[in-house]
Design a protein around this motif. Sequence first.
Motif, PDB file in Angstrom:
ATOM      1  N   ARG A  78       0.956  -1.018  -0.068  1.00 55.29           N
ATOM      2  CA  ARG A  78       0.043  -0.097   0.078  1.00 55.29           C
ATOM      3  C   ARG A  78       0.770   1.360   0.075  1.00 55.29           C
ATOM      4  O   ARG A  78       0.476   2.143  -0.743  1.00 55.29           O
ATOM      5  CB  ARG A  78      -0.961  -0.127   1.463  1.00 55.29           C
ATOM      6  CG  ARG A  78      -1.858   1.097   1.192  1.00 55.29           C
ATOM      7  CD  ARG A  78      -2.741   1.169   0.097  1.00 55.29           C
ATOM      8  NE  ARG A  78      -3.375   0.004  -0.036  1.00 55.29           N
ATOM      9  CZ  ARG A  78      -4.578  -0.119   0.536  1.00 55.29           C
ATOM     10  NH1 ARG A  78      -5.315   0.383   1.445  1.00 55.29           N
ATOM     11  NH2 ARG A  78      -5.355  -1.469  -0.026  1.00 55.29           N
ATOM     12  N   ASN A 127       1.046   4.121  -2.731  1.00 51.94           N
ATOM     13  CA  ASN A 127       0.778   5.525  -2.381  1.00 51.94           C
ATOM     14  C   ASN A 127       1.915   6.527  -2.878  1.00 51.94           C
ATOM     15  O   ASN A 127       1.735   7.506  -3.280  1.00 51.94           O
ATOM     16  CB  ASN A 127       0.490   5.548  -1.328  1.00 51.94           C
ATOM     17  CG  ASN A 127      -0.959   5.166  -0.919  1.00 51.94           C
ATOM     18  OD1 ASN A 127      -1.771   5.106  -1.659  1.00 51.94           O
ATOM     19  ND2 ASN A 127      -1.345   4.616   0.308  1.00 51.94           N
ATOM     20  N   TYR A 187       5.871  11.703   2.378  1.00 57.47           N
ATOM     21  CA  TYR A 187       6.137  10.749   1.611  1.00 57.47           C
ATOM     22  C   TYR A 187       7.555  11.143   0.952  1.00 57.47           C
ATOM     23  O   TYR A 187       7.691  12.472   0.610  1.00 57.47           O
ATOM     24  CB  TYR A 187       5.286  10.522   0.532  1.00 57.47           C
ATOM     25  CG  TYR A 187       3.991   9.842   0.703  1.00 57.47           C
ATOM     26  CD1 TYR A 187       3.752   9.000   1.949  1.00 57.47           C
ATOM     27  CD2 TYR A 187       2.874   9.831   0.116  1.00 57.47           C
ATOM     28  CE1 TYR A 187       2.818   8.455   2.427  1.00 57.47           C
ATOM     29  CE2 TYR A 187       1.512   9.191   0.479  1.00 57.47           C
ATOM     30  CZ  TYR A 187       1.663   8.338   1.819  1.00 57.47           C
ATOM     31  OH  TYR A 187       0.334   7.920   2.253  1.00 57.47           O
ATOM     32  N   ARG A 192       1.185   6.101  -7.647  1.00 59.68           N
ATOM     33  CA  ARG A 192       0.292   7.044  -7.865  1.00 59.68           C
ATOM     34  C   ARG A 192       0.658   8.257  -8.378  1.00 59.68           C
ATOM     35  O   ARG A 192       0.080   8.742  -9.633  1.00 59.68           O
ATOM     36  CB  ARG A 192      -0.659   7.114  -6.621  1.00 59.68           C
ATOM     37  CG  ARG A 192      -1.697   6.095  -6.287  1.00 59.68           C
ATOM     38  CD  ARG A 192      -2.741   6.465  -5.395  1.00 59.68           C
ATOM     39  NE  ARG A 192      -4.015   5.798  -5.279  1.00 59.68           N
ATOM     40  CZ  ARG A 192      -4.138   4.895  -4.275  1.00 59.68           C
ATOM     41  NH1 ARG A 192      -3.388   5.025  -3.117  1.00 59.68           N
ATOM     42  NH2 ARG A 192      -5.012   3.881  -4.236  1.00 59.68           N
TER      43      ARG A 192
END
Length: 437
Positions: free
Chosen positions: A177, A181, A348, A185
């Motif tokens: 996941r 992300n 991130y 993405r």
Amino acid sequence: MTPEQQALEFGREPPAGAWQDPEVGYGVLIRDDETSGLTDRQKAEGADAPAAVRDLLAAREGSVVLRWSPDADLDDGHLRRYYSDGTPSNDPAVGFSDFGVAEGRLPKYVAIIGGPEAIPWSVQYSLGTRHAVGRVPLEGEALERYVHALITDWDSAEAVVDRALMWTVDTGDVMTRLMRNVISRPLAEALDPPPLAGFQEIAGAAATRNALSQALGATRPGLVVTSSHGLVEPFDDRDALRAVLGLPVDQNRAPVTVGQLAADLPGGCIWFAQACCSAGGAGDSLYTTLLDPRWPAAHTVDAVARCGPMVAPAAVEVLGRENPVRAVVGHVEPTFSWTLEVESTGQYLGGRIVAALSRRLYGGMPLAYAFAEYWADVGQLNHRWITLQRELNDGTADGVLDEMRRLRLAAIDRQSLVLLGDPTVSLPALPGYGPDR
């Protein structure tokens, strides 16, 4: 202003992507043999290099032959240069020597020839912080096939260079996941046409190995990005693990086989494999002292370490087959979430990878240079570690050991994302991204 006071006219600094420029430079790094009996001139000219490497040197006039060997008392921070004009050999320092092909310098672009059993991963890591480095882990006919494709600029390539395919497994666990992300993405947003002529993403429940095979056959993309777990089982059978290490694991937890990848990846493509051990294993792991022995990750690291230093079998196969891929970018050893996210803030950290695989790659940059900013961040992580070490020694920090471990692990993880293939490989620049600057 008197003539003595006039400003000096400084020379032009060549673009860092111009590997053909003697002020930037290109070289091959091979294992040295001090017992070969060759003269310094013969060593400088690569007389003992494989025939394919000699072909590469002939095709790239002005290239430098570099050498490394533990028998020469060289550590990870020095390489050896011989000269054909009688100049004594010397050992330029990696990361501190001026770039270029002149005496005493090191070329910015370095292609390591051979696997980590010949020249350790640690040498590649050392080069990677400032040099544009790749490894061609091949020999014999496989090496000949790759070099022929390289020096003919992939004139038989099947890949359609302005198409890209992304295959993203998301099983709901933390790692898949997070990779989706942080990398998939935003990269999908960056690659969405234009300027690409075509982009396809297969994600989540649709990310099966059959879907990957069908999409590769239908689109023949120049850039292939896979994001998944990498196969690290069986733990208890060293030979069996070596045969499958790092293979992408699909949404149904079925591995994409070496044979499937070799059959489906189009010749001349670049494959970015975000997965544990997608580039191979290091043998003696740098992670061992950083992981709690009770953690599942520690058992994975131990199992991979028992495989010894190696390149992942899928990477070797697709680089050395007929009509090889241009390059594979993947991880040596397992990869960790600490490299992708700042735990304290939730920030991130995938921006460097996204930029490398979008505007930098499609701006015509050589692939190794496209990732330069990602590898340079190792220095910032180490700087922060040193700062915390000082605070720890002064007794002014509480709970600093966990943060130091996180920083050290993140630095190792970042440097162990490696390029397999020649560092100068690139895709043609697309309108909208512009030339390398």
